[in-house]
Design a protein around this motif. Structure first.
Motif, PDB file in Angstrom:
ATOM      1  N   MET A  21       0.830  -1.202   0.000  1.00 57.31           N
ATOM      2  CA  MET A  21       0.000   0.000   0.000  1.00 57.31           C
ATOM      3  C   MET A  21       0.871   1.261   0.000  1.00 57.31           C
ATOM      4  O   MET A  21       0.577   2.239  -0.695  1.00 57.31           O
ATOM      5  CB  MET A  21      -0.912  -0.008   1.220  1.00 57.31           C
ATOM      6  N   VAL A  22       1.955   1.227   0.780  1.00 59.05           N
ATOM      7  CA  VAL A  22       2.823   2.394   0.897  1.00 59.05           C
ATOM      8  C   VAL A  22       3.687   2.580  -0.351  1.00 59.05           C
ATOM      9  O   VAL A  22       3.821   3.690  -0.884  1.00 59.05           O
ATOM     10  CB  VAL A  22       3.717   2.269   2.145  1.00 59.05           C
ATOM     11  N   LEU A  23       4.264   1.479  -0.853  1.00 55.02           N
ATOM     12  CA  LEU A  23       5.211   1.578  -1.969  1.00 55.02           C
ATOM     13  C   LEU A  23       4.557   1.445  -3.336  1.00 55.02           C
ATOM     14  O   LEU A  23       5.199   1.735  -4.357  1.00 55.02           O
ATOM     15  CB  LEU A  23       6.297   0.503  -1.817  1.00 55.02           C
ATOM     16  N   GLY A  24       3.301   0.983  -3.367  1.00 54.33           N
ATOM     17  CA  GLY A  24       2.622   0.824  -4.641  1.00 54.33           C
ATOM     18  C   GLY A  24       3.073  -0.427  -5.364  1.00 54.33           C
ATOM     19  O   GLY A  24       3.657  -1.349  -4.782  1.00 54.33           O
ATOM     20  N   THR A  25       2.852  -0.480  -6.689  1.00 54.35           N
ATOM     21  CA  THR A  25       3.208  -1.664  -7.474  1.00 54.35           C
ATOM     22  C   THR A  25       4.709  -1.924  -7.479  1.00 54.35           C
ATOM     23  O   THR A  25       5.144  -3.064  -7.640  1.00 54.35           O
ATOM     24  CB  THR A  25       2.702  -1.512  -8.916  1.00 54.35           C
ATOM     25  N   GLY A  26       5.484  -0.877  -7.292  1.00 58.04           N
ATOM     26  CA  GLY A  26       6.940  -1.046  -7.273  1.00 58.04           C
ATOM     27  C   GLY A  26       7.433  -1.784  -6.042  1.00 58.04           C
ATOM     28  O   GLY A  26       8.589  -2.209  -6.005  1.00 58.04           O
ATOM     29  N   GLY A  27       6.586  -1.892  -5.046  1.00 55.46           N
ATOM     30  CA  GLY A  27       7.002  -2.550  -3.808  1.00 55.46           C
ATOM     31  C   GLY A  27       6.500  -3.962  -3.668  1.00 55.46           C
ATOM     32  O   GLY A  27       6.592  -4.543  -2.578  1.00 55.46           O
TER      33      GLY A  27
END
Length: 229
Positions: free
Chosen positions: A31-37
């Motif tokens: 949730m915090v980093l988005g798809t990159g996380g």
């Protein structure tokens, strides 16, 4: 002698707790980093499972087994202890009025001349077992007379009330295994909820999101360790 959980059961429980808490952690990271996380979230999920298996297994293995496997033995002890109140054929008898029920025992008070004495003796004999006292239709007021006596002896929170029966549950012992399990089940979702709440207020403030997760985890620990549970 207290029977321990054992390594295999403890390892299985630790893996399940790792799966659950790791998933919650992965959700928060994604949730915090988005798809990159996503890769980071997947790594942390797996790492959480491994760490829980290593750290929690020896702790949970030392805990005591839940439940009561010796139900038949408990019923037999209860019958023997209450046999002094036998009233003969047609009256109250421990052999016919005391039975096994689930993981506990059932005591019918039908035809009993001294129901209060039977209840008091039964609670002493099987204090670590669930006991259900069943009342006769011929004396509908007996249940109402017995209820305040039981509440005084064992407390209101240990009594399950039914129209024709009262069930006394054994006193719950909260050991470290129970506390750890409850914390692992409750803290992760509350931490994620706190992170989501703070993130929705200020998406650009990562520190605030982390603080929200920390606040949720602390709330979960306070609920688990609350003496009024």
């Amino acid at each position: 002698m207290e029977e321990k959980v054992g390594f295999r059961r403890a390892l299985s429980a630790a893996v399940v707790l790792g799966l659950y808490s790791g998933f919650m952690l992965a959700v928060a990271i994604a949730m915090v980093l988005g798809t990159g996380g996503l890769k980071t979230a997947a790594f942390l999920w797996g790492a959480t499972i491994v760490l829980c298996s290593i750290i929690l297994t020896p702790i949970l293995a030392g805990g005591r087994k839940r439940g009561l496997a010796e139900t038949d033995a408990t019923v037999n002890n209860l019958r023997d202890g209450l046999s002094e109140f036998n009233e003969g054929v047609g009256g109250w008898r421990s052999l016919s009025h005391v039975r096994g029920e689930g993981m506990g025992a059932s005591v019918s008070l039908s035809h009993a001349s001294n129901p209060l004495i039977i209840i008091e003796k039964a609670l002493k004999i099987a204090s670590d077992c669930k006991i259900t006292f069943r009342f006769s239709k011929s004396d509908p007021t007996l249940r109402d007379r017995v209820l305040p006596i039981l509440e005084e002896k064992v407390g209101q929170n240990r009594i399950q009330r039914r129209t024709k029966s009262l069930t006394v549950t054994p006193e719950q012992i909260i050991d470290r295994s129970v506390i750890i399990t409850r914390m692992m089940m409750l803290c992760p979702p509350l931490a994620v909820a706190g992170s989501v709440a703070f993130y929705s207020l200020a998406p650009e403030q990562i520190i605030l999101t982390i603080l929200g997760g920390f606040a949720g985890a602390v709330l979960g620990m306070m609920v688990v360790t609350n003496k009024g549970r």
